[in-house]
Design a protein around this motif. Structure first.
Motif, short mmCIF file in Angstrom:
data_model
loop_
_atom_site.label_atom_id
_atom_site.label_comp_id
_atom_site.label_asym_id
_atom_site.label_seq_id
_atom_site.Cartn_x
_atom_site.Cartn_y
_atom_site.Cartn_z
N MET A 3 0.83 -1.19 0.00
CA MET A 3 0.00 0.00 0.00
C MET A 3 0.88 1.25 0.00
N LYS A 4 0.66 2.17 -0.94
CA LYS A 4 1.46 3.37 -1.06
C LYS A 4 1.07 4.38 0.02
N LYS A 5 2.08 5.01 0.59
CA LYS A 5 1.88 5.91 1.72
C LYS A 5 1.97 7.37 1.24
N VAL A 6 0.96 8.18 1.62
CA VAL A 6 0.85 9.56 1.16
C VAL A 6 0.72 10.50 2.36
N LEU A 7 1.49 11.60 2.34
CA LEU A 7 1.33 12.68 3.31
C LEU A 7 0.55 13.79 2.62
N PHE A 8 -0.58 14.19 3.20
CA PHE A 8 -1.47 15.17 2.59
C PHE A 8 -1.52 16.42 3.47
N LEU A 9 -0.93 17.51 2.99
CA LEU A 9 -0.92 18.79 3.70
C LEU A 9 -1.99 19.69 3.11
N GLU A 10 -3.03 19.99 3.89
CA GLU A 10 -4.16 20.80 3.42
C GLU A 10 -4.84 21.42 4.64
N ASP A 11 -5.01 22.76 4.62
CA ASP A 11 -5.56 23.41 5.81
C ASP A 11 -7.07 23.54 5.79
N GLU A 12 -7.72 23.33 4.65
CA GLU A 12 -9.19 23.39 4.60
C GLU A 12 -9.75 22.02 4.98
N LYS A 13 -10.40 21.97 6.14
CA LYS A 13 -10.82 20.70 6.72
C LYS A 13 -11.71 19.90 5.80
N GLU A 14 -12.71 20.52 5.21
CA GLU A 14 -13.65 19.79 4.37
C GLU A 14 -12.96 19.16 3.16
N ILE A 15 -12.11 19.95 2.50
CA ILE A 15 -11.36 19.44 1.34
C ILE A 15 -10.46 18.29 1.77
N ARG A 16 -9.77 18.48 2.90
CA ARG A 16 -8.83 17.46 3.40
C ARG A 16 -9.55 16.15 3.69
N GLU A 17 -10.69 16.23 4.35
CA GLU A 17 -11.41 15.01 4.73
C GLU A 17 -11.98 14.29 3.52
N ILE A 18 -12.55 15.05 2.58
CA ILE A 18 -13.15 14.42 1.40
C ILE A 18 -12.09 13.73 0.53
N LEU A 19 -11.01 14.45 0.23
CA LEU A 19 -9.98 13.88 -0.63
C LEU A 19 -9.25 12.73 0.06
N THR A 20 -9.07 12.83 1.37
CA THR A 20 -8.44 11.74 2.11
C THR A 20 -9.28 10.48 2.02
N GLU A 21 -10.59 10.62 2.16
CA GLU A 21 -11.47 9.46 2.09
C GLU A 21 -11.41 8.80 0.71
N TYR A 22 -11.40 9.60 -0.33
CA TYR A 22 -11.31 9.05 -1.68
C TYR A 22 -9.99 8.34 -1.90
N MET A 23 -8.90 8.92 -1.42
CA MET A 23 -7.59 8.28 -1.60
C MET A 23 -7.52 6.96 -0.85
N LYS A 24 -8.10 6.92 0.34
CA LYS A 24 -8.11 5.67 1.10
C LYS A 24 -8.93 4.61 0.38
N MET A 25 -10.06 5.01 -0.21
CA MET A 25 -10.89 4.06 -0.96
C MET A 25 -10.14 3.53 -2.18
N ALA A 26 -9.22 4.34 -2.71
CA ALA A 26 -8.42 3.91 -3.87
C ALA A 26 -7.22 3.08 -3.47
N GLY A 27 -7.03 2.89 -2.17
CA GLY A 27 -5.97 2.00 -1.71
C GLY A 27 -4.73 2.68 -1.17
N PHE A 28 -4.76 3.99 -1.00
CA PHE A 28 -3.60 4.69 -0.46
C PHE A 28 -3.70 4.79 1.07
N ASP A 29 -2.55 4.69 1.71
CA ASP A 29 -2.44 4.90 3.16
C ASP A 29 -2.11 6.37 3.36
N VAL A 30 -3.07 7.15 3.89
CA VAL A 30 -2.95 8.60 3.92
C VAL A 30 -2.81 9.12 5.35
N ILE A 31 -1.81 9.98 5.54
CA ILE A 31 -1.70 10.76 6.78
C ILE A 31 -2.01 12.20 6.41
#
Length: 221
Positions: free
Chosen positions: A1-29
């Protein structure tokens, strides 16, 4: 599983995109502060970083510079995701060797495709002399006789699951639980569509349907 660090200060954008990336198989912090992102990068290794520019603490560009200036992590894939669309900022980002620059808003599927493309492009090239099916876990790809089959993230995960457990029969529910490891709101028949598309890309019948049960890897193909 590929590991991704996601830096984003807008909470809604961060949560939505993180969820999609996790569904696609990425391990997101996910993180909202540039200083904290640098602290994490000092301790952990990532396959890719996604950086907003205007965040608290160090900016995304400063985080990118930190990555490129540190030999142990300098080859980390880096994608800028920002509302800044001016030419100078984009030039500054590319001068720091970002791999791509996306202006918000962005469709989640586009972000995922960009990540897939960057990781495939930057993954080490293998000298595969053996014939047959080869699972390149580091490169997140599957090859046949040395040729990349160009699988999507989900297709790679499914085939990897089968190849790593060649004697096991997987139900649709087994596959969903393995892929998403979270709540799944779609139909289990979605797996059938992925299997159908995967079979079209495979040169032989490597996936066997077990009637009334599910799917398994066909070792005799």
């Amino acid at each position: 599983m590929k590991k991704v660090l996601f830096l984003e200060d807008e909470k809604e954008i961060r949560e939505i995109l993180t969820e999609y990336m996790k569904m696609a198989g990425f391990d997101v912090i996910e993180i909202s502060n540039g200083d904290k992102a640098i602290e994490i990068l000092k301790e952990e290794r990532f396959d890719a970083v996604i950086l907003d520019i205007m965040v608290e603490g160090k900016s995304g560009l400063e985080v990118l510079k930190f990555i490129r200036d540190n030999k142990s992590i300098s080859n980390t894939n880096a994608l800028m995701l920002t509302a800044l669309d001016d030419l100078n900022t984009q030039i500054n980002a590319f001068d720091l060797y970002c791999d791509d620059y996306i202006v918000k808003p962005v469709q989640p599927i586009l972000l995922i495709k960009k990540l897939e493309m960057i990781m495939e492009r930057r993954s080490p090239k293998l000298d595969i002399n053996e014939s047959g099916l080869f699972l390149d876990t580091d490169g997140f790809r599957v090859l046949y006789d040395g040729k990349d089959l160009k699988l999507t993230v989900t297709e790679f995960q499914i085939l990897s699951l089968f190849m790593n457990n060649p004697t096991k029969v997987f139900t649709r529910e087994n596959i969903i639980n393995s892929l998403y490891n979270t709540d799944f709101y779609g139909s289990s028949r979605t797996i059938d569509s992925h299997i159908k598309n995967l079979r079209k890309k495979l040169p032989k019948d490597f996936i066997k349907t077990v009637i009334g049960a599910g799917y398994k890897f066909n070792e005799k193909a």
